[in-house]
Design an enzyme around this catalytic site. Sequence first.
Site, PDB file in Angstrom:
ATOM      1  N   HIS A   1       0.806  -1.234   0.000  1.00  0.00           N
ATOM      2  CA  HIS A   1       0.000   0.000   0.000  1.00  0.00           C
ATOM      3  C   HIS A   1       0.827   1.266   0.000  1.00  0.00           C
ATOM      4  O   HIS A   1       0.282   2.359   0.151  1.00  0.00           O
ATOM      5  CB  HIS A   1      -0.918   0.056   1.215  1.00  0.00           C
ATOM      6  CG  HIS A   1      -2.008  -0.949   1.202  1.00  0.00           C
ATOM      7  ND1 HIS A   1      -3.254  -0.689   0.677  1.00  0.00           N
ATOM      8  CD2 HIS A   1      -2.029  -2.223   1.616  1.00  0.00           C
ATOM      9  CE1 HIS A   1      -3.998  -1.769   0.802  1.00  0.00           C
ATOM     10  NE2 HIS A   1      -3.285  -2.722   1.358  1.00  0.00           N
TER      11      HIS A   1
ATOM     12  N   LYS B   1     -14.303   8.705  -3.687  1.00  0.00           N
ATOM     13  CA  LYS B   1     -15.543   9.047  -2.982  1.00  0.00           C
ATOM     14  C   LYS B   1     -16.024  10.423  -3.413  1.00  0.00           C
ATOM     15  O   LYS B   1     -17.224  10.654  -3.651  1.00  0.00           O
ATOM     16  CB  LYS B   1     -15.309   9.031  -1.461  1.00  0.00           C
ATOM     17  CG  LYS B   1     -14.924   7.661  -0.924  1.00  0.00           C
ATOM     18  CD  LYS B   1     -14.305   7.728   0.480  1.00  0.00           C
ATOM     19  CE  LYS B   1     -13.606   6.400   0.790  1.00  0.00           C
ATOM     20  NZ  LYS B   1     -12.715   6.475   1.970  1.00  0.00           N
TER      21      LYS B   1
ATOM     22  N   THR C   1      -8.178   6.918  -2.039  1.00  0.00           N
ATOM     23  CA  THR C   1      -9.537   6.400  -2.176  1.00  0.00           C
ATOM     24  C   THR C   1     -10.543   7.518  -1.898  1.00  0.00           C
ATOM     25  O   THR C   1     -11.659   7.487  -2.402  1.00  0.00           O
ATOM     26  CB  THR C   1      -9.794   5.224  -1.204  1.00  0.00           C
ATOM     27  OG1 THR C   1      -9.267   5.577   0.079  1.00  0.00           O
ATOM     28  CG2 THR C   1      -9.131   3.958  -1.702  1.00  0.00           C
TER      29      THR C   1
ATOM     30  N   LYS D   1       1.603  14.354   0.849  1.00  0.00           N
ATOM     31  CA  LYS D   1       0.247  14.692   0.390  1.00  0.00           C
ATOM     32  C   LYS D   1       0.103  16.196   0.116  1.00  0.00           C
ATOM     33  O   LYS D   1      -0.862  16.655  -0.459  1.00  0.00           O
ATOM     34  CB  LYS D   1      -0.783  14.217   1.405  1.00  0.00           C
ATOM     35  CG  LYS D   1      -0.824  12.682   1.562  1.00  0.00           C
ATOM     36  CD  LYS D   1      -1.835  12.256   2.619  1.00  0.00           C
ATOM     37  CE  LYS D   1      -1.756  10.777   2.957  1.00  0.00           C
ATOM     38  NZ  LYS D   1      -2.467   9.921   1.983  1.00  0.00           N
TER      39      LYS D   1
ATOM     40  N   LYS E   1      -7.630  14.066   4.256  1.00  0.00           N
ATOM     41  CA  LYS E   1      -6.762  12.893   4.253  1.00  0.00           C
ATOM     42  C   LYS E   1      -5.787  13.044   5.409  1.00  0.00           C
ATOM     43  O   LYS E   1      -5.708  14.125   5.997  1.00  0.00           O
ATOM     44  CB  LYS E   1      -5.994  12.790   2.926  1.00  0.00           C
ATOM     45  CG  LYS E   1      -5.288  14.103   2.527  1.00  0.00           C
ATOM     46  CD  LYS E   1      -4.705  14.053   1.120  1.00  0.00           C
ATOM     47  CE  LYS E   1      -5.714  14.239   0.019  1.00  0.00           C
ATOM     48  NZ  LYS E   1      -6.002  13.028  -0.746  1.00  0.00           N
ATOM     49  N   ARG E   2      -5.027  11.990   5.739  1.00  0.00           N
ATOM     50  CA  ARG E   2      -4.031  12.137   6.782  1.00  0.00           C
ATOM     51  C   ARG E   2      -3.045  13.245   6.413  1.00  0.00           C
ATOM     52  O   ARG E   2      -2.807  13.519   5.235  1.00  0.00           O
ATOM     53  CB  ARG E   2      -3.288  10.813   7.001  1.00  0.00           C
ATOM     54  CG  ARG E   2      -4.085   9.814   7.809  1.00  0.00           C
ATOM     55  CD  ARG E   2      -4.396  10.317   9.201  1.00  0.00           C
ATOM     56  NE  ARG E   2      -3.218  10.332  10.037  1.00  0.00           N
ATOM     57  CZ  ARG E   2      -2.910   9.399  10.928  1.00  0.00           C
ATOM     58  NH1 ARG E   2      -3.729   8.380  11.135  1.00  0.00           N
ATOM     59  NH2 ARG E   2      -1.818   9.476  11.650  1.00  0.00           N
TER      60      ARG E   2
HETATM   61  C1  26W Z   1       4.100   0.627   9.779  1.00  0.00           C
HETATM   62  C2  26W Z   1       3.363   1.896   9.823  1.00  0.00           C
HETATM   63  C3  26W Z   1       2.475   2.047   8.658  1.00  0.00           C
HETATM   64  C4  26W Z   1       1.135   2.227   8.874  1.00  0.00           C
HETATM   65  C5  26W Z   1       0.298   2.346   7.816  1.00  0.00           C
HETATM   66  C6  26W Z   1       2.970   1.970   7.393  1.00  0.00           C
HETATM   67  C7  26W Z   1       2.150   2.084   6.339  1.00  0.00           C
HETATM   68  C8  26W Z   1       0.815   2.263   6.533  1.00  0.00           C
HETATM   69  C9  26W Z   1      -0.126   2.292   5.366  1.00  0.00           C
HETATM   70  C10 26W Z   1       0.424   1.420   4.281  1.00  0.00           C
HETATM   71  C11 26W Z   1      -0.439   3.613   4.900  1.00  0.00           C
HETATM   72  C12 26W Z   1      -1.674   3.642   4.053  1.00  0.00           C
HETATM   73  O1  26W Z   1      -2.772   3.726   4.579  1.00  0.00           O
HETATM   74  N1  26W Z   1      -1.532   3.605   2.731  1.00  0.00           N
HETATM   75  C13 26W Z   1      -2.615   3.986   1.863  1.00  0.00           C
HETATM   76  O2  26W Z   1      -3.328   2.856   1.422  1.00  0.00           O
HETATM   77  C14 26W Z   1      -4.460   3.249   0.669  1.00  0.00           C
HETATM   78  C15 26W Z   1      -5.246   2.007   0.348  1.00  0.00           C
HETATM   79  O3  26W Z   1      -4.564   1.208  -0.553  1.00  0.00           O
HETATM   80  C16 26W Z   1      -4.040   4.009  -0.564  1.00  0.00           C
HETATM   81  O4  26W Z   1      -5.186   4.447  -1.237  1.00  0.00           O
HETATM   82  C17 26W Z   1      -3.183   5.205  -0.186  1.00  0.00           C
HETATM   83  O5  26W Z   1      -2.681   5.834  -1.345  1.00  0.00           O
HETATM   84  C18 26W Z   1      -2.045   4.769   0.692  1.00  0.00           C
HETATM   85  O6  26W Z   1      -1.327   5.885   1.189  1.00  0.00           O
END
Ligand code: 26W
Length: 782
Positions: free
Chosen positions: A329, A629, A625, A523, A517-518
Amino acid sequence: MNKQTFLAELKSNLEELRKEGVTSPHVLHNVLSETAMKNLSGLWKDSKKAHLGKRRACYFSMEFLIGRSIFNNLLCLGIYSDVEKAFAEAGFSLNDLEAAEDAALGNGGLGRLAACFLDSAATLNLPLDGYGIRYKYGLFKQKIENGFQTEEADNWTKYGDAWSVRHDEDAVEINYSDQKVLAVPYDIPIIGYGAKNIGTLRLWQSEAFEDFDFKLFNDQKYLEASREKVLAEDISRVLYPNDDTREGKKLRLKQQYFFCSASLNDIIKKHKKNHGDIKTLADFVTIQLNDTHPVISIPEIIRLLTQNEGLTFDEAFAMAKKIFNYTNHTIMPEALEKWDESLIKELLPEIYDIIFMINEEYLAEMYRKDIKKESIEVMKIIKGGQVHMANMATYCSSYVNGVAQIHTEILKANTLHDWYTVYPERFQNKTNGITQRRWLALCNRELSALITELLGNEDWVTNLDELKKLTGYADNADIINRFLAIKKTKKEQLAKFILDREGIKIDPDSIFDIQIKRLHEYKRQLLNAFSILWLYFGIKDGSIKDLAPVTFIFGAKSAPGYRRAKAIIKFINEIAAMIEKDDEVNKIIKVVFVSNYNVSYAEKLIAAAEVSEQISTAGTEASGTGNMKLMANGAVTLGTLDGANIEIVEEAGKENNYIFGATVKELEKIMPEYCSRKLAADNEKIRRVIETLVDGTFDDGGSGDFRELYTSLLDGASWHEPDNYYLLGDLESYVEAKLKCNSDYKDKAAFGRKMWLNMCNCGKFSSDRTIADYAENIWKIK
Ligand code: 26W
């Protein structure tokens, strides 16, 4: 579920409450939810049995960002209007149940995607079940104090948890080298639209074997007596609030192992009960790993199969490779999980030994395949004293996928390039999607009604491609006017909500330009902020005239320890305050940073949005995503060619959106030579806006955080080049696109047409499409 029985029961329960004079929305919520739960339990049981009887898929995820269940469940059960009426008849208002807490058991995109996927699978009648953690505290609640983010614990079950059922009979023992705990599952029903199938989300809660040591208590060692309990409960106490930065913390590893081990034990137990032979496990079960967070499942299943089920390592390893698939992701290098070897050895010695064996297998296989040395080094699972989870996931999975076309291409070309060379057949793309049940049917009932009226049926709720049939209305003035009137209604509703919630008044006649978004550097909320300052100075010096009034709305949480992200929140709030004070500008521009952005807030913001800000540096946002929406609700995208934006404009037309900025290809050329300092020196307008970080225009509370942002743009830092996300480089073309959008907006019909066409062409971005693709090409389930 029998609607009549349910409604009769509900009415009598409500009547009872009315007589007792009950008014608490939480009590009403619980009574309604419990009545629904009771009436759907039969169907749920049948669905569970059906899933276990055939090949099924399990979605392993540290995060499920569910949000509020009540309204969505009423919609999917087909009883929304009936319940609304029953409430009104008893003198209550269904809307009051908005007091119910969100289940915010996720950080952002990855967690919300997991929730959308479960919804789609349930609706498509596919056997998919989710497995995760029942955090006592979800993502923190955000407050904005004097412009700064502060955090508070999110005790989401404070008023109960009516949508969960505890299953003590399925509790599992989890062993660490220093601790033994009990994993107790709570099941949440995932109701398919039309309620023909109910999926299950099984969340594990960590508990002590014995609550309380009476011997210690009798010896008057009161704190000691509860020690075990506290330490056990710590494991599922709180969701890590970091999105995109990994934390090498022991507790996080404990959490990961906790839910993976519990889920695998559960899956094996159910398989043996239903199908007898452990050797057929891979025929009946496939597991999707949501990013690297559950990848510890791979050695754990090998451990369970060898220690408990009598398989050899080779047999177990072969089985694991069939069972698991891995979704990546993010390509942000700091988010790729690695664990210190020493930590795994210390906490999970047997798991470490198995990882070591997997690494040996890997080396042997690569030598056999004659892979070149440098490549073998890159793909190693154990190296430099760390275990590389993405490497283990890729090596031990049947399929690996990215979440948008460009993202999958980047994985193949860069992040996982060596793997792609060895196993090209493993790589697939699965462009993300969103459920139109929550993100259109529910959050925008007015627009839904119009769509259903024009199509003559509500097939679109389960087949979003149907919206394409509405394309012809784009030039129908009556329909576009009705569409715009609905948008206006949603804007008024949002304005009222923001007034209640934030005490800020916004003008529903202004453009609603929204970035939600976060908060993260990549971003580029800071780029949005700079563009607003550019407009502000333009209005002041007379170079920008006739701007259509616009409200810029931000919603974002920053990781609590992410200094720059927090500084950006403060910076946006400082801009908001400056503009508010300026009578020359405050009629034209308004900036609002809403507090505690979450799923329920998103539902309101998205329905009201006209401009969707999707402005990440090209090549950094895996998919996004929220962009989907917003599109479904008719917002035009103001964005870069990044993530799913590319596919969005492919579907809806570049001419109906506002695309700007350097592309991935262009950045490959630009970045090695890029000098933000020179750009700022040469361009007075760029200089003017960034200087506000240091020239005393704004107050960062004496923290020095604004200067740190400034330095990061012009000088860089020990860990990155100056302006590594290319804010200054993209700023001018961004402002141009924003101004073009603003001036186009004045032609209501033409702009309404663009918005309409975005809605009509959002079909591809239904998670129903995504899930059907996973089911057919990865999971092979029916
Ligand atoms: C280990 C800490 C950590 C926590 C969360 C590392 C990485 C994450 C996620 C991978 C971050 C995340 O939410 N990624 C998002 O995933 C969405 C669903 O696929 C995508 O639409 C976003 O672009 C992506 O940033």
